[in-house]
Motif scaffolding. Structure first.
Motif, short mmCIF file in Angstrom:
data_model
loop_
_atom_site.label_atom_id
_atom_site.label_comp_id
_atom_site.label_asym_id
_atom_site.label_seq_id
_atom_site.Cartn_x
_atom_site.Cartn_y
_atom_site.Cartn_z
N GLU A 123 -5.47 6.46 -6.46
CA GLU A 123 -4.88 7.58 -5.73
C GLU A 123 -3.83 8.29 -6.59
O GLU A 123 -3.77 9.52 -6.61
CB GLU A 123 -4.24 7.09 -4.43
N SER A 148 2.01 8.71 -2.98
CA SER A 148 1.24 9.62 -3.83
C SER A 148 0.57 10.70 -3.00
O SER A 148 0.57 11.89 -3.36
CB SER A 148 0.21 8.83 -4.63
N CYS A 193 1.10 -3.44 -7.70
CA CYS A 193 0.18 -2.39 -7.22
C CYS A 193 -1.27 -2.85 -7.34
O CYS A 193 -1.62 -3.70 -8.15
CB CYS A 193 0.40 -1.08 -7.98
N GLY A 231 0.78 -1.23 0.00
CA GLY A 231 0.00 0.00 0.00
C GLY A 231 0.81 1.28 0.00
O GLY A 231 0.23 2.37 0.02
N SER A 234 -6.66 0.51 -5.61
CA SER A 234 -6.77 1.70 -4.75
C SER A 234 -5.54 2.60 -4.90
O SER A 234 -5.64 3.83 -4.89
CB SER A 234 -6.95 1.30 -3.29
N GLU A 235 -4.36 1.99 -5.07
CA GLU A 235 -3.15 2.77 -5.27
C GLU A 235 -3.17 3.48 -6.62
O GLU A 235 -2.81 4.66 -6.73
CB GLU A 235 -1.93 1.86 -5.18
N LYS A 255 0.25 4.25 -2.59
CA LYS A 255 -0.85 5.18 -2.27
C LYS A 255 -0.38 6.25 -1.30
O LYS A 255 -0.66 7.44 -1.47
CB LYS A 255 -2.01 4.40 -1.67
#
Length: 406
Positions: free
Chosen positions: A266, A246, A259, A240, A262-263, A243
């Motif tokens: 983001e 970022s 990856c 994670g 959700s990453e 994310k």
């Protein structure tokens, strides 16, 4: 010096920022160069020295946004061990792995590092790489991390390639452990900022490397000092951190083979650049990053080599583009934009290089190919007919084509 490249079939993206539309404009024109910069692109002939590029495709010089230059030494025995299926953990126990390179770098002088770095950058230049990022990360203590960065600074004065420096002191955990090492890294970053030895700070957050909590705190401290941020993430496992990096404002997150959605979402929201490194996946026989999924989610994608002595000794952008197209589902246009404009933006050079436009440096490749699709099809630097670096000939191979060019 005034110079013209005439009758070139120009293929280029446009702009100073990373893009996710991957549009390549194609048109034939004359490129007018003065003092190393492109000053105009039109159909006029100004009567100065020129290069006749009839029948050739003009691309921007390739940009490599992820290398581990400078280093010394080699790990060929380790490569053979890996090829026989021996695990990296066992190689480390036998005295190999990253700590072998750390020992070599610690024994090396600044001159040794400079000479090795110039050699490897010269190899890259023959393959059309006109700009590159260089990292520390093989010192792992104050003296030797600074030594690597000082070598990079000298290298940048001895080559006409654009060189961007990154501090990767958090590359591997030394015996004292990550918590105690953090205090050393803070002192290094303060010294580096004072001496202006690096523009970016990077961290390797993955299994066997630094933890998520450490990496978050580390990048936050770097940000407080005014550094731009990068991160190695999701190369071996998913934790994670892409994310989190970022959200912290990282310019790029690199590797991303593991990856998750959700990453990616983001990164898309924050316009974080995904630097994908297919040569490393190929070299290690690991999973490739999900390039098509990342692109379709609106994340700007860049391509780099990850050239280093342990996990990837390939450096050719032509092979990188081949793998991106053949193994990662990218189109040729996407791969070219990713290795030129988007790669430039990933290391803060988007306003200077990465496209063929007035106002940018005249870093230009002339390729003897029937179309851009020939690049991944026949991934060799033998298709290069000329390389212009800062408006000057680096290499002119026109005798090979039988055409009178100048």
């Amino acid at each position: 010096m005034n110079f013209e490249i005439r009758n070139a079939k120009i293929v280029t993206a446009r702009g100073n920022e990373a893009v996710n539309d991957y549009v390549l404009e194609t048109f034939t024109a004359n490129i007018h160069i003065s003092n190393g910069c492109i000053v105009a692109i039109d159909e006029q002939i100004r009567g100065v020295d020129f290069f006749d590029a009839s029948g050739l495709i003009a691309l921007p010089g390739f940009v490599d946004p992820h290398t581990h230059i400078p280093f010394v030494g080699e790990r060929s025995k380790e490569f053979i061990m890996r090829s026989k299926g021996i695990k990296y953990a066992d190689i480390l126990k036998a005295g190999g792995g990253i700590h072998s390179t750390v020992d070599d770098v610690r024994r090396a002088s600044v001159d040794d590092l400079v000479n090795a770095g110039l050699k490897y950058l010269g190899w890259m230049l023959k393959n059309g790489v006109t700009s590159a990022e260089c990292k520390s990360g093989y010192g792992l203590d104050f003296e030797n991390e600074i030594k690597q960065l000082e070598a990079i600074k000298i290298i940048s004065t001895l080559t006409s390639q654009n060189i961007v420096s990154t501090f990767l002191g958090a590359h591997a955990i030394p015996p004292k452990g990550e918590k105690a090492f953090f205090e050393d890294l803070k002192a290094m970053m303060k010294e580096i900022k004072e001496k202006n030895l690096a523009e970016f700070v990077d961290v390797f957050c993955d299994e066997g490397a630094f933890s998520v909590d450490f990496s978050r705190e580390y990048l936050n401290f770097a940000k407080s000092l005014g550094f731009k941020l990068k991160a190695h993430a999701d190369e071996l496992t998913n934790n994670g951190f892409a994310k989190i990096a970022s959200m912290l404002g990282a310019t790029s997150v690199d590797h991303l083979a593991m990856c998750d959605e959700s990453e990616i979402n983001e990164m898309s929201k924050n316009k974080t650049i995904a630097v994908l490194l297919p040569l490393t996946s190929f070299y290690l026989k690991n999973k490739f990053a999900p390039a098509a999924k990342i692109i379709n989610s609106g994340v700007p994608v860049a391509l780099g080599s990850d050239f280093n002595p342990g996990s990837n000794t390939f450096y050719s952008p032509f092979l990188t583009i081949h793998l991106a197209v053949n193994y990662m589902g990218m189109t040729t246009a996407q791969a070219i934009v990713a290795h030129t404009l988007n790669a430039a933006c990933a290391i803060g050079l988007g306003e200077r290089v990465g496209s063929i436009e007035p106002g940018k440096r005249a870093d230009i490749l002339l390729l003897d190919v029937p179309s851009i699709d020939y690049i991944p099809y026949m991934p060799t630097n033998e298709i290069i007919r000329a390389i212009f670096l800062n408006g000057e000939f680096f290499e002119n191979r026109n005798s090979l084509s039988g055409k009178n060019k100048k």
